[in-house]
Each structure stands twice: as C-alpha cells, then as structure tokens.
Write an enzyme that holds these catalytic residues in place. Sequence first.
Site, PDB file in Angstrom:
ATOM      1  N   LYS A  16       0.831  -1.205   0.000  1.00  0.00           N
ATOM      2  CA  LYS A  16       0.000   0.000   0.000  1.00  0.00           C
ATOM      3  C   LYS A  16       0.870   1.261   0.000  1.00  0.00           C
ATOM      4  O   LYS A  16       2.087   1.181   0.244  1.00  0.00           O
ATOM      5  CB  LYS A  16      -0.926  -0.063   1.217  1.00  0.00           C
ATOM      6  CG  LYS A  16      -1.899  -1.255   1.157  1.00  0.00           C
ATOM      7  CD  LYS A  16      -2.787  -1.318   2.391  1.00  0.00           C
ATOM      8  CE  LYS A  16      -3.723  -2.508   2.338  1.00  0.00           C
ATOM      9  NZ  LYS A  16      -4.644  -2.548   3.504  1.00  0.00           N
ATOM     10  N   TYR A  56     -12.038  -2.866  -3.460  1.00  0.00           N
ATOM     11  CA  TYR A  56     -12.602  -2.951  -2.105  1.00  0.00           C
ATOM     12  C   TYR A  56     -14.127  -2.929  -2.115  1.00  0.00           C
ATOM     13  O   TYR A  56     -14.750  -2.503  -1.131  1.00  0.00           O
ATOM     14  CB  TYR A  56     -12.054  -1.810  -1.246  1.00  0.00           C
ATOM     15  CG  TYR A  56     -10.639  -2.068  -0.735  1.00  0.00           C
ATOM     16  CD1 TYR A  56     -10.365  -3.182   0.068  1.00  0.00           C
ATOM     17  CD2 TYR A  56      -9.586  -1.203  -1.026  1.00  0.00           C
ATOM     18  CE1 TYR A  56      -9.087  -3.428   0.548  1.00  0.00           C
ATOM     19  CE2 TYR A  56      -8.298  -1.450  -0.552  1.00  0.00           C
ATOM     20  CZ  TYR A  56      -8.057  -2.565   0.240  1.00  0.00           C
ATOM     21  OH  TYR A  56      -6.793  -2.816   0.719  1.00  0.00           O
ATOM     22  N   ASN A 119      -1.802  -0.058   7.190  1.00  0.00           N
ATOM     23  CA  ASN A 119      -1.257  -1.390   7.514  1.00  0.00           C
ATOM     24  C   ASN A 119      -0.401  -2.007   6.402  1.00  0.00           C
ATOM     25  O   ASN A 119      -0.274  -3.206   6.291  1.00  0.00           O
ATOM     26  CB  ASN A 119      -2.363  -2.325   8.009  1.00  0.00           C
ATOM     27  CG  ASN A 119      -3.455  -2.547   6.989  1.00  0.00           C
ATOM     28  OD1 ASN A 119      -3.355  -2.057   5.859  1.00  0.00           O
ATOM     29  ND2 ASN A 119      -4.473  -3.291   7.346  1.00  0.00           N
ATOM     30  N   HIS A 122      -1.590  -5.527   1.424  1.00  0.00           N
ATOM     31  CA  HIS A 122      -2.836  -6.279   1.223  1.00  0.00           C
ATOM     32  C   HIS A 122      -2.508  -7.660   0.667  1.00  0.00           C
ATOM     33  O   HIS A 122      -1.616  -7.803  -0.160  1.00  0.00           O
ATOM     34  CB  HIS A 122      -3.732  -5.555   0.210  1.00  0.00           C
ATOM     35  CG  HIS A 122      -4.774  -6.450  -0.413  1.00  0.00           C
ATOM     36  ND1 HIS A 122      -5.954  -6.753   0.220  1.00  0.00           N
ATOM     37  CD2 HIS A 122      -4.795  -7.127  -1.582  1.00  0.00           C
ATOM     38  CE1 HIS A 122      -6.657  -7.587  -0.546  1.00  0.00           C
ATOM     39  NE2 HIS A 122      -5.977  -7.825  -1.645  1.00  0.00           N
TER      40      HIS A 122
HETATM   41  P1  RTP Z   1      -6.585  -6.172   3.126  1.00  0.00           P
HETATM   42  O1  RTP Z   1      -7.845  -6.484   2.341  1.00  0.00           O
HETATM   43  O2  RTP Z   1      -6.068  -4.792   2.916  1.00  0.00           O
HETATM   44  O3  RTP Z   1      -5.546  -7.239   3.000  1.00  0.00           O
HETATM   45  O4  RTP Z   1      -6.983  -6.182   4.663  1.00  0.00           O
HETATM   46  P2  RTP Z   1      -7.754  -7.257   5.480  1.00  0.00           P
HETATM   47  O5  RTP Z   1      -8.324  -8.318   4.609  1.00  0.00           O
HETATM   48  O6  RTP Z   1      -6.838  -7.665   6.570  1.00  0.00           O
HETATM   49  O7  RTP Z   1      -8.939  -6.393   6.093  1.00  0.00           O
HETATM   50  P3  RTP Z   1     -10.351  -5.975   5.472  1.00  0.00           P
HETATM   51  O8  RTP Z   1     -11.356  -6.175   6.544  1.00  0.00           O
HETATM   52  O9  RTP Z   1     -10.584  -6.568   4.130  1.00  0.00           O
HETATM   53  O10 RTP Z   1     -10.156  -4.410   5.306  1.00  0.00           O
HETATM   54  C1  RTP Z   1      -9.465  -3.877   4.202  1.00  0.00           C
HETATM   55  C2  RTP Z   1      -8.658  -2.689   4.611  1.00  0.00           C
HETATM   56  O11 RTP Z   1      -9.524  -1.638   5.043  1.00  0.00           O
HETATM   57  C3  RTP Z   1      -8.853  -0.879   6.022  1.00  0.00           C
HETATM   58  N1  RTP Z   1      -9.663  -0.851   7.230  1.00  0.00           N
HETATM   59  N2  RTP Z   1      -9.834   0.217   7.961  1.00  0.00           N
HETATM   60  N3  RTP Z   1     -11.782   0.292  11.013  1.00  0.00           N
HETATM   61  C4  RTP Z   1     -11.030   0.770  10.059  1.00  0.00           C
HETATM   62  O12 RTP Z   1     -10.678   1.928  10.023  1.00  0.00           O
HETATM   63  C5  RTP Z   1     -10.607  -0.142   8.993  1.00  0.00           C
HETATM   64  N4  RTP Z   1     -10.928  -1.419   8.905  1.00  0.00           N
HETATM   65  C6  RTP Z   1     -10.329  -1.881   7.775  1.00  0.00           C
HETATM   66  C7  RTP Z   1      -7.511  -1.513   6.288  1.00  0.00           C
HETATM   67  O13 RTP Z   1      -6.531  -0.844   5.503  1.00  0.00           O
HETATM   68  C8  RTP Z   1      -7.731  -2.923   5.798  1.00  0.00           C
HETATM   69  O14 RTP Z   1      -6.522  -3.545   5.447  1.00  0.00           O
END
Ligand code: RTP
Length: 155
Positions: A16, A56, A119, A122
């Site tokens: 990212k 997303y 973070n 991805h």
């Molecule tokens: P990614 O898709 O980026 O690998 O992350 P992930 O599966 O671990 O998490 P996901 O639930 O799919 O969320 C995607 C990205 O959204 C951002 N996020 N912000 N509460 C918040 O502010 C929040 N929750 C999620 C993060 O950048 C997350 O990686």
Amino acid sequence: LVAALEEVEETYIMIKPDGVQRGLVGEIISRFEKKGFLLKGLKLFQCPKELAEEHYKDLKEKSFFPKLIDYITSGPVVCMAWEGVGVVASARKIIGATNPLQAEPGTIRGDLAVQTGRNVVHGSDSYDNGKREIVSGSKKVKCVHGFRLRHPGSG
Ligand code: RTP
C-alpha cells in the site's frame, strides 16, 4: 485438507502507499522470497479511484470506505502476483492481522505498522478473490501475469 495444502496457487499482494513511501518495498518482497514463493509479476502503479472502489467493493457499506479509498489512491502501490503451494493462506499469515497492534510479532504488520488505516500491505483472502484481483490487475493495470518462472528444482 492435505490435498488443498499441496496445491500450487497464486495470490495477489499489494504494497500500500504507506509501505512504498516508508521504503518498505524491499523488506516486504524479501519476506515472501525467503519463504520460498515465486514472484510472477510486479508493477509500481498509481491506482485510480474507480479501480480502488472495485478492489474494495465488498467494503462499500463500511463507514471507513471513503477514507480507505483516499488512502489507497494517495500514492503509488506495488501490485504483485506470487505463486506457490498454499500461498493464499500462507501470505495472510506472513502479513498478519488487519489491526497491526493485534498482529503477531514476526508478521509484516506486527513488525512494521501500528494503524489499521496504515497497515502497509494487502493480501487476497481467498483463491477466488486472488484470481479476481490478479485478472483485474492484469486487464486494467497490466500489472501481473504474462511470464512464468521455473520452480526451484524443476530442472
Ligand atoms: P486487506 O484487504 O487490505 O488485506 O486487509 P484485510 O483483509 O486484513 O482487512 P479488510 O477487513 O478486508 O479491510 C481492508 C482494509 O480496510 C482498512 N480498514 N480500515 N476500522 C477501520 O478503520 C478499517 N478497517 C479496515 C484496512 O486498511 C484494511 O486492510
């Protein structure tokens, strides 16, 4: 389960904008290389808003969605396809929990980040999503696929 673990898969990994800006590209690539996965494609890419929204789309209803889109489009990302046995689940382990404060030390997020909204990387959460993200990448971004590497030991 054993059969599934032995299957060669592909996954989409994206460094990212914060990872790129903080100079963590080499460190992150190195972790996947050292594990033994194969880098199949890579591109530094400024993601347009529409593609970020498509990537997303499952999170469209979340309150943080606009912030997430601003973040992902705030600078170049590194789009990659990685290949290997069980690479989808393994990459998620190497990356660590979504919230870096809950990610285990030794994972990318556990070692290198503190905020969920910053973070650094991805990884696709399933084989099907990996395919979708790689295809969307290669069609619109021309970021991945198009060449094959030989597996170590395949002669
Ligand atoms: P990614 O898709 O980026 O690998 O992350 P992930 O599966 O671990 O998490 P996901 O639930 O799919 O969320 C995607 C990205 O959204 C951002 N996020 N912000 N509460 C918040 O502010 C929040 N929750 C999620 C993060 O950048 C997350 O990686």
